[in-house]
Structure formats: structure tokens, C-alpha cells
Design an enzyme around this catalytic site. Structure first.
Site, mmCIF file in Angstrom:
data_model
loop_
_atom_site.group_PDB
_atom_site.id
_atom_site.type_symbol
_atom_site.label_atom_id
_atom_site.label_comp_id
_atom_site.label_asym_id
_atom_site.label_seq_id
_atom_site.Cartn_x
_atom_site.Cartn_y
_atom_site.Cartn_z
ATOM 1 N N SER A 271 -9.746 1.588 3.308
ATOM 2 C CA SER A 271 -8.912 2.396 2.438
ATOM 3 C C SER A 271 -7.899 1.579 1.635
ATOM 4 O O SER A 271 -7.390 2.076 0.637
ATOM 5 C CB SER A 271 -8.159 3.432 3.272
ATOM 6 O OG SER A 271 -7.236 2.786 4.135
ATOM 7 N N SER B 188 -9.809 -0.878 7.434
ATOM 8 C CA SER B 188 -9.242 -0.657 6.095
ATOM 9 C C SER B 188 -8.521 -1.860 5.489
ATOM 10 O O SER B 188 -8.139 -1.815 4.323
ATOM 11 C CB SER B 188 -8.284 0.530 6.111
ATOM 12 O OG SER B 188 -9.002 1.731 6.185
ATOM 13 N N LYS C 29 0.848 -1.196 0.000
ATOM 14 C CA LYS C 29 0.000 0.000 0.000
ATOM 15 C C LYS C 29 0.882 1.244 0.000
ATOM 16 O O LYS C 29 1.940 1.267 0.631
ATOM 17 C CB LYS C 29 -0.886 -0.054 1.246
ATOM 18 C CG LYS C 29 -1.933 1.034 1.364
ATOM 19 C CD LYS C 29 -2.783 0.801 2.628
ATOM 20 C CE LYS C 29 -3.842 1.864 2.816
ATOM 21 N NZ LYS C 29 -4.680 1.615 4.013
#
Lengths: 489, 95
Positions: free
Chosen positions: A155, A179, A80
Site C-alpha cells: 500500500s 506494504s 505516507k
């Protein structure tokens, strides 16, 4: 296709020299070339660097390195865009970091590299991990591989979509209020949020420091355990990481869960829960029972206060953490006549709407006259929420719930209404407030359209072994994790 | 708690974020709704509850006071928007 393999399958083939790390990496790169134009899980990736790392892994294996020493040797893993990887860009899905290049590795990344992983790519995310749909990225949205008109969750939407679409063997994400688990549920993969303090946060760009944890996205539970073995552990560079020994999380994955006690919180089975999600979770609970788990109803009475508590504490911490993005030492800068003007112009131009909303909200709840009424009150309710869990864990070994109230929603469906978006996290946020561990794994699909449904297991603080044991036993007794999305060419 | 006296312009100033008039209007309305939702917490009696700042209680984490390798100066400066002579360049602060 090599990119479809799990870590366990790929490392077995690598160990037998049936395939090379270069071939496996090339397969992921080819899949990215084939599908990522539609899915947009990646913000960027450096193919040359990935292949160079793969060649280094092949050379290491040729000179005798083994997977017993390096469990991720030759495995392509993407991360990420909120985790620092030395000499790679780091943007947090935001414009404000400009052309930032990380000068060092996050501890979790350093550990993966030491374990032999090929760490590549920057995965898309909601800006600064604030969001539940990956629609808040300055680099464009990510689409759900199961239905390109829907969101992948957030997210860590890029991390989930990349695993679901077989663009990487596994990925890393972060979880502050769901997330990891929410996008894992919506994309049909396994996603783990470790206990607070299990994984070092060093090199993770902070959103809400008392809630953030790094965790893996994988194709099955065994891989999830393998990843936690690698990234877990105490780190002197993160004073909130906890000096608990890291067991081998794969050894408990025997399929035997006889006598383990599972709690079913009655507060999670109410209004707003989609009937198909409820049916899938009910069936999963029956399945766990038939495998020998004892299920009992429990109560987490402060569940209804979790969302309000979270959306005070997380923005409050974010408003302090994000003060560092001021255009002085790194990132983009918009000049001003004095430092104050420079700060507010830089931050006004650099942050997107959701980040501004949360910083302003957080600043307000911490401001003079409101601090006690909002922030301290929320911290007190956090105590009550944590006590609910600790009390429940006196009776049960783990808790089972849906991960999300509904399957993946449509792009744009909730982006105009921040409060509605916040409420899509209702089943995942308590876990972060309480600091316990949680995992989401596939437990079925909606009929039409066919969308993944996630089962959430919540474990005791540092109770990942038992939680993963339950998750693994359920998974191996079903075929949900083997289903793949049909991504149109 | 009084969400009604929420002044988005003032709080944005505290947060050092420049907003356009449209953003002020939109954020003001949205944050009004969100703060209204927070009122829910007033239903709970919490006067005797201790606040939780961290879920895992840790106290005074210290380490040995030893010199260890750190980021070289030029690496630390690498992402600076403006620099000269190994220093960050900023607008004039004192007259």
C-alpha cells in the site's frame, strides 16, 4: 542533481557547506513539479513549509549543529498519508477523514524532526493501507516511475515511487503484510519492515495493530540503517513497542559476511514465480555465496497457509480499529435521524470498496458463531507459522527469498479480482504474522519492459543488524541500486 | 465453517456500513470466494496449538500513575464535524 543524492551523500555535502538544505529541498520540489503530474506519488505537499524547515536547518548548521548530533539535519523526507504530522492533513488515502488536520506528531515523525529532517508532503497509498497496488486511493492512483502503465505496488506506493523518482531523499511507509517491501521491490528501492515493536506505532493510524510497523524507503542500505537508527526505540506511548536497545545499525555495514548462514526456503521457489524473477534471485543467492555466506535449503512448511491466515487476522483487527471512523468526533459526517443511521451513512459514503470488503470480512470472522472457526483457528495457524521461522532461525542467520512473485503488473490487471490481488503478497505476509524483520532491495531487472526485481531478506526478531549487513554486502557488490528510471517529460 | 450462509446484508449492518443493492450483490459474491479460500485452513490439525494474538509476547504493560501533558481540549475538538460549547453535537439518542 541534489534530489538524486542519498542521505549519506547529501549530509556530507551539507556538512562541508557545499550545498544548503534549502537548495536540496528546492531540488526535490522542482523534481515534484517536473514529474509528479505523471507519477502522483504525493497527495499534497506544502512547499512553503518545507522551505521554511530547510531554512531553519541551514540556520542550525550555521550556529554549529552537526550531523553527529542530528543525523538527518537538512534532509528532505516525505511521509505516507497514514502518519500524523502536526498541523498537516492526514487522510489515509480515504474520503472519510474529510479535512482532518493532525493535532500532534507520530513518534517516528517526532524523532525524525528531532534528528533535523525536513518532514514534508503526504504520500499516496491504498486507502487505510489496504491494497497491493495503490489503486485503492480516494485521491487517484500512483504510477510506477519505471513504466507509467504499471502499478508501483502498495500500500505504500507513493512512498516507493517518490524515492524511485528522486522526489525525496527518503520516505516513510508502513508494512502490515508487505506494504513497504512489495512496493520497494516493484519500484527498485530499499524498503525495510522492522521487527514488530522496534518502531513505535504512536501516531500511525492503525490498520491491523498486531502486524503494523513503520519503516523507511531509501536509495541504499546504508541510508536504511541511518533511518532505523533515528526512528527505532521504545516509546511509553505505544505499549507494544519493545524496550530493546537500539544499536548503531550502520556500524555492521562492513561488507564482510563470511560465515553467515542463509536459508533458502524451498516453499518460496514454486508455482507462480516468474522465470526472470527466479533467475535474478538465484543469481543473487550465488553472489551472496561468493561473498562468503553459507547457503542451505530450509523448510517453512506452513507457508501455503499464510495468505488465508493473514486475510482473516488483518481484516478482523481492521474491523475493530476502523470502528472509530463513525462521523462523531472527527472527519466527514453524513447526517442521520439517529446515531445508527449517521454511522452507517457516514461509513457507507466515506469508505471505498476494498475497505468495506475488509471491514465486512473482519466483522464476519469475529461474529458470534464464526469467531472460533475463523479467527481463533487463524491465530493458531499463526503460531505454527511463527514456529516455522523460529525453528529455521536456529540454523540460519537470515532467510533469502524473492520479494514478489512477479515484477510490477499493469494498472487494472488485478483490481477486479480481490483474491488475485491478495495472492500477490504471498512472499511478504508471513514476516508480519511471525513478527520478524524483513528488507527488500534491488537484485536485477526484467528485460522487456525493464522493471525492477526485489530480493527479500528476512531476519530474526530484532536481528536487523545482521540482516542489513547481508543486504549491504550484496548491494555494494552489484550496481542495481544505482540504476534510475527514465521518466518522460 | 460455512461460507454458504454468509449474509452480507446482516454483516454490513453489524459493521454499520450502508451498502447499495449493487454493492451488496458484488461484495456478497467476492466475499463468498474469499471465504471459500479460507477453508484451506481446515486442512490443519490445530486443536493442541495455542493461538498467537501478538508475535512479541508482552504481558500487562503498565506505567507509573502520574499526570502528564495531554492534548488541550480545543486541539482535541479541532477536527469535530459538529461542535458547540466544547462538546460534540450528535443526533438525539434518548427520547
Amino acid at each position: 542533481m541534489l534530489n538524486q543524492l542519498t542521505i549519506a551523500e547529501l549530509t556530507a555535502k551539507l556538512a562541508r557547506r557545499e550545498v544548503s538544505a534549502r537548495e536540496a529541498t528546492q531540488a526535490c520540489l522542482d523534481q515534484i513539479a517536473r514529474v509528479d503530474g505523471k507519477i502522483h506519488a504525493f497527495i499534497s505537499h506544502d512547499a512553503t513549509d518545507a522551505l521554511a524547515q530547510a531554512d531553519a536547518a541551514d540556520r542550525a548548521m550555521a550556529s554549529g549543529a552537526t550531523h553527529a548530533q542530528q543525523p538527518l539535519l537538512g534532509v528532505p523526507i516525505a511521509v505516507k498519508d497514514v502518519l500524523a504530522v502536526k498541523n498537516q492533513p492526514l487522510n489515509c488515502g480515504s474520503k472519510i477523514l474529510g479535512q482532518f488536520i493532525s493535532p500532534y506528531d507520530a513518534t517516528a515523525v517526532e524523532k525524525m524532526k528531532a534528528a533535523g529532517a525536513i518532514v514534508f508532503g503526504r504520500l499516496n497509498m491504498d486507502e487505510f493501507a489496504m491494497g497491493s497496488s495503490t489503486e485503492n486511493s480516494a485521491f487517484g492512483l500512483t504510477r510506477n516511475p519505471w513504466d507509467l502503465t504499471r502499478i508501483p505496488g502498495g500500500s505504500s506506493g507513493g512512498s516507493a515511487a517518490a524515492v524511485a523518482a528522486d522526489e525525496a531523499i527518503a520516505t516513510l511507509g508502513t508494512d502490515t503484510g508487505g506494504s513497504i517491501r512489495q512496493p520497494a521491490a516493484l519500484c527498485g528501492c530499499v524498503g525495510l519492515k522492522p521487527t514488530y515493536g522496534r518502531v513505535s506505532r504512536y501516531g500511525l493510524v492503525a490498520f491491523a495493530s498486531s502486524l503494523d510497523q513503520i519503516g523507511p524507503f531509501t536509495k541504499d542500505v546504508q541510508d536504511c540503517a541511518t533511518m532505523l537508527n533515528v526512528i527505532g526505540g521504545h516509546d511509553l506511548r505505544d505499549s507494544t513497542s519493545v524496550a530493546q536497545p537500539v544499536p548503531d545499525y550502520t556500524t555492521g555495514l562492513t561488507g564482510n559476511i563470511k560465515g553467515l548462514r542463509l536459508g533458502l526456503p524451498k516453499e518460496y521457489m514454486i508455482g507462480g514465480l516468474d522465470p526472470e524473477v527466479k533467475a535474478a534471485v538465484d543469481a543473487a543467492v550465488k553472489q551472496l555465496q561468493s561473498l562468503g555466506a553459507r547457503v542451505e535449503e530450509i523448510s517453512l512448511p506452513h507457508t501455503e497457509y499464510a495468505a488465508a491466515t493473514y486475510y482473516i487476522i488483518a481484516p478482523a483487527e481492521a474491523s475493530a480499529n476502523l470502528a472509530r471512523f463513525d462521523g462523531i468526533r472527527y472527519g466527514a459526517r453524513v447526517d442521520g435521524a439517529d446515531p445508527l443511521e449517521l454511522y452507517s451513512r457516514t461509513r457507507g459514503a466515506g469508505f471505498g470498496p476494498e475497505v468495506k470488503r475488509r471491514i465486512i470480512l473482519g466483522t464476519y470472522v469475529l461474529s458470534s458463531g464464526y469467531h472460533d472457526a475463523y479467527y481463533v483457528r487463524a491465530q493458531k495457524v499463526r503460531t505454527l507459522i511463527r514456529q516455522d521461522f523460529l525453528k529455521a532461525f536456529e540454523r540460519v542467520d537470515a532467510i533469502v527469498t524473492p520479494t514478489t512473485p512477479t515484477a510490477a503488473f499493469k494498472i487494472g490487471e488485478k483490481s477486479g479480482d480481490p483474491l488475485q490481488m491478495y495472492l500477490s503478497d504471498v512472499f511478504t505476509i508471513s514476516c508480519n504474522l511471525a513478527g520478524i524483520c524483513g528488507v527488500s532491495l534491488p537484485c536485477g531487472f526484467t528485460k522487456s519492459p525493464k522493471l525492477p526485481i526485489g530480493l527479500q531478506l528476512l531476519g530474526k526478531p530484532f536481528g536487523e543488524e545482521t540482516m542489513l549487513q547481508l543486504a549491504h554486502a550484496y548491494e555494494q557488490s552489484t550496481n542495481w541500486h544505482q540504476e534510475k528510471p527514465a521518466i518522460p517529460n | 465453517m460455512a461460507a454458504s450462509d454468509f449474509n452480507v446484508k446482516y454483516v454490513a449492518h453489524l459493521a454499520r456500513i450502508q451498502l447499495s443493492p449493487e454493492e451488496e450483490q458484488k461484495l456478497g459474491t467476492q466475499l463468498g470466494h474469499i471465504l471459500g479460500f479460507m477453508e484451506k485452513l481446515n486442512a490443519l490439525e490445530v486443536s493442541h496449538v495455542e493461538p498467537t494474538a501478538h508475535a512479541v509476547p508482552t504481558v500487562n504493560v503498565t506505567r507509573a500513575d502520574e499526570t502528564r501533558p495531554s492534548l488541550p481540549h480545543d486541539e482535541a475538538m479541532r477536527n469535530a464535524p459538529k461542535q458547540a460549547n466544547g462538546l460534540f453535537i450528535v443526533p438525539k439518542i434518548v427520547e
